[in-house]
Design a protein around this motif. Sequence first.
Motif, mmCIF file in Angstrom:
data_model
loop_
_atom_site.group_PDB
_atom_site.id
_atom_site.type_symbol
_atom_site.label_atom_id
_atom_site.label_comp_id
_atom_site.label_asym_id
_atom_site.label_seq_id
_atom_site.Cartn_x
_atom_site.Cartn_y
_atom_site.Cartn_z
ATOM 1 N N CYS A 162 0.975 -1.096 0.273
ATOM 2 C CA CYS A 162 0.124 -0.047 0.148
ATOM 3 C C CYS A 162 0.788 1.468 -0.365
ATOM 4 N N ALA A 163 0.090 2.361 -0.190
ATOM 5 C CA ALA A 163 0.789 4.077 -0.382
ATOM 6 C C ALA A 163 1.257 4.655 1.017
ATOM 7 N N ASP A 164 0.569 4.108 1.545
ATOM 8 C CA ASP A 164 0.586 4.605 3.085
ATOM 9 C C ASP A 164 1.468 3.851 4.815
ATOM 10 N N ASN A 165 2.369 4.841 4.866
ATOM 11 C CA ASN A 165 2.681 4.363 5.870
ATOM 12 C C ASN A 165 2.422 4.465 7.253
ATOM 13 N N LEU A 166 2.102 3.844 8.392
ATOM 14 C CA LEU A 166 2.121 3.850 9.536
ATOM 15 C C LEU A 166 3.236 4.218 10.322
ATOM 16 N N GLY A 167 3.937 5.251 10.760
ATOM 17 C CA GLY A 167 5.566 5.228 11.512
ATOM 18 C C GLY A 167 5.704 4.821 10.517
ATOM 19 N N PRO A 168 7.562 4.265 10.789
ATOM 20 C CA PRO A 168 8.488 4.498 9.954
ATOM 21 C C PRO A 168 7.641 2.925 8.833
ATOM 22 N N ALA A 169 6.771 1.697 9.292
ATOM 23 C CA ALA A 169 6.575 0.509 8.040
ATOM 24 C C ALA A 169 5.298 0.673 7.374
ATOM 25 N N PRO A 170 6.137 0.828 5.834
ATOM 26 C CA PRO A 170 4.775 0.643 4.849
ATOM 27 C C PRO A 170 3.499 -0.375 5.160
ATOM 28 N N TYR A 171 2.405 -0.261 5.003
ATOM 29 C CA TYR A 171 1.599 -0.852 4.872
ATOM 30 C C TYR A 171 1.659 -2.308 4.020
ATOM 31 N N TYR A 172 1.248 -3.112 4.261
ATOM 32 C CA TYR A 172 0.687 -4.165 4.124
ATOM 33 C C TYR A 172 -0.607 -5.238 4.841
ATOM 34 N N GLU A 173 -1.178 -6.224 3.132
ATOM 35 C CA GLU A 173 -1.717 -7.131 3.956
ATOM 36 C C GLU A 173 -1.569 -8.704 3.446
ATOM 37 N N GLY A 212 2.528 -11.393 7.857
ATOM 38 C CA GLY A 212 1.357 -11.267 7.132
ATOM 39 C C GLY A 212 0.680 -9.805 7.151
ATOM 40 N N GLY A 213 0.874 -8.304 7.919
ATOM 41 C CA GLY A 213 0.205 -7.999 7.469
ATOM 42 C C GLY A 213 0.637 -6.796 8.516
ATOM 43 N N TYR A 214 0.524 -5.737 8.238
ATOM 44 C CA TYR A 214 0.733 -4.676 9.341
ATOM 45 C C TYR A 214 0.287 -4.570 10.949
ATOM 46 N N TRP A 215 -0.881 -5.024 10.860
ATOM 47 C CA TRP A 215 -1.780 -4.753 12.688
ATOM 48 C C TRP A 215 -0.792 -6.364 12.465
ATOM 49 N N TYR A 245 -9.302 -5.063 9.566
ATOM 50 C CA TYR A 245 -8.058 -4.763 8.921
ATOM 51 C C TYR A 245 -7.499 -5.716 7.981
ATOM 52 N N LYS A 246 -8.303 -6.142 7.036
ATOM 53 C CA LYS A 246 -7.998 -7.090 6.112
ATOM 54 C C LYS A 246 -8.484 -6.497 4.687
ATOM 55 N N HIS A 247 -9.011 -5.599 4.690
ATOM 56 C CA HIS A 247 -9.559 -4.808 3.307
ATOM 57 C C HIS A 247 -8.494 -3.867 3.138
ATOM 58 N N ALA A 248 -7.542 -3.940 3.297
ATOM 59 C CA ALA A 248 -5.917 -3.012 2.210
ATOM 60 C C ALA A 248 -6.275 -1.972 1.404
ATOM 61 N N LYS A 249 -6.167 -0.413 2.397
ATOM 62 C CA LYS A 249 -6.268 0.792 1.411
ATOM 63 C C LYS A 249 -5.606 1.234 0.710
ATOM 64 N N TYR A 250 -5.821 2.029 -0.315
ATOM 65 C CA TYR A 250 -4.540 2.622 -1.122
ATOM 66 C C TYR A 250 -3.480 1.859 -1.644
ATOM 67 N N VAL A 251 -3.860 0.262 -2.727
ATOM 68 C CA VAL A 251 -3.400 -0.719 -2.685
ATOM 69 C C VAL A 251 -2.206 -0.404 -4.461
ATOM 70 N N ARG A 252 -1.229 -0.454 -4.071
ATOM 71 C CA ARG A 252 -0.303 -0.363 -5.289
ATOM 72 C C ARG A 252 0.743 -1.133 -5.659
ATOM 73 N N ARG A 253 0.435 -2.588 -5.261
ATOM 74 C CA ARG A 253 1.087 -3.732 -5.425
ATOM 75 C C ARG A 253 0.536 -4.907 -5.479
ATOM 76 N N VAL A 254 0.295 -5.796 -6.148
ATOM 77 C CA VAL A 254 0.007 -6.889 -5.877
ATOM 78 C C VAL A 254 0.728 -8.282 -5.926
ATOM 79 N N GLU A 255 1.101 -8.955 -5.167
ATOM 80 C CA GLU A 255 2.478 -9.510 -4.999
ATOM 81 C C GLU A 255 2.170 -11.221 -3.973
ATOM 82 N N ALA A 256 3.219 -12.253 -5.566
ATOM 83 C CA ALA A 256 2.080 -13.450 -5.320
ATOM 84 C C ALA A 256 3.691 -13.810 -4.956
ATOM 85 N N VAL A 257 3.627 -14.963 -3.796
ATOM 86 C CA VAL A 257 3.969 -15.204 -3.025
ATOM 87 C C VAL A 257 4.252 -16.919 -2.321
ATOM 88 N N ALA A 258 5.045 -18.118 -1.983
ATOM 89 C CA ALA A 258 4.999 -18.946 -1.693
ATOM 90 C C ALA A 258 4.523 -19.213 0.105
#
Length: 248
Positions: free
Chosen positions: A158-169, A233-236, A210-223
């Motif tokens: 996501c495009a937002d940070n909470l503190g120094p950490a980028p948000y992701y889910e 698995g997520g910011y929170w 909290y799983k409904h991530a906002k400002y999504v800029r990248r979707v990454e498939a991972v193992a």
Amino acid sequence: MISRREVISSLGAGGLLAGCDRLDRSPGFRELLRSGEGLTMRAQRLITDRTALAREFSASDMSPIFRANGTRMPSSPEYAAHAASRFADWRLVIDGLVTRPLSLSLAQLGAMPARTQITRHDCVEGWSAIGQWTGTPLKLILEAAGLRQSARYIVFHCADNLGPAPYYESIDLIDAFHPQTIMAWALNGRLLPIPNGAPLRLRVERQLGYKHAKYVRRVEAVASLAGIGAGKGGYWEDHSDYEWYAGI
């Protein structure tokens, strides 16, 4: 069986959060939550049809105001520039374990088949709201990119940070391919407002808010989720011991 959605609605913010705040100070309680998470997920998978839909509502049920929580305006100059241009140059990158990495404009996403659904958003803080969401099914995006066989999870950067950490889910492939899981670009018949996650947010309707991530800029498939953030698995999940699987 009483669902987690019903428990949240019946307890409300005050009692739920007061109790959680006290218990959250206990390392033993936090470890208990983590140890039970896998069992919760497996049990719900066993008793719930993998294609079962979250309840959908009528237009008359929609909340007068759909509350925004978390970040209401990402602080980066890059995001501000995108907002000023009405996201004309915003791209959604789809990469990782895919055979055809993609970079899609909002116009390209809008040209794909869309889904509209009126659903209830349940926040872990104890409030809920019903809104109408329109967006591109994530399933179609992932099929266009072509997942590799080794892919197990989908990560939303996501495009937002909470503190120094980028948000992701992140979610697993069962939820990623669910018909109600969409990359939403409209709320209540209008383009998504910035406080609600413009220009794109995830809607994964069978999980808590909290799983409904906002400002999504990248979707990454991972193992594996192990190398992303703190590996939970997520910011929170990384910072507050929220459960990775937040099914309702």
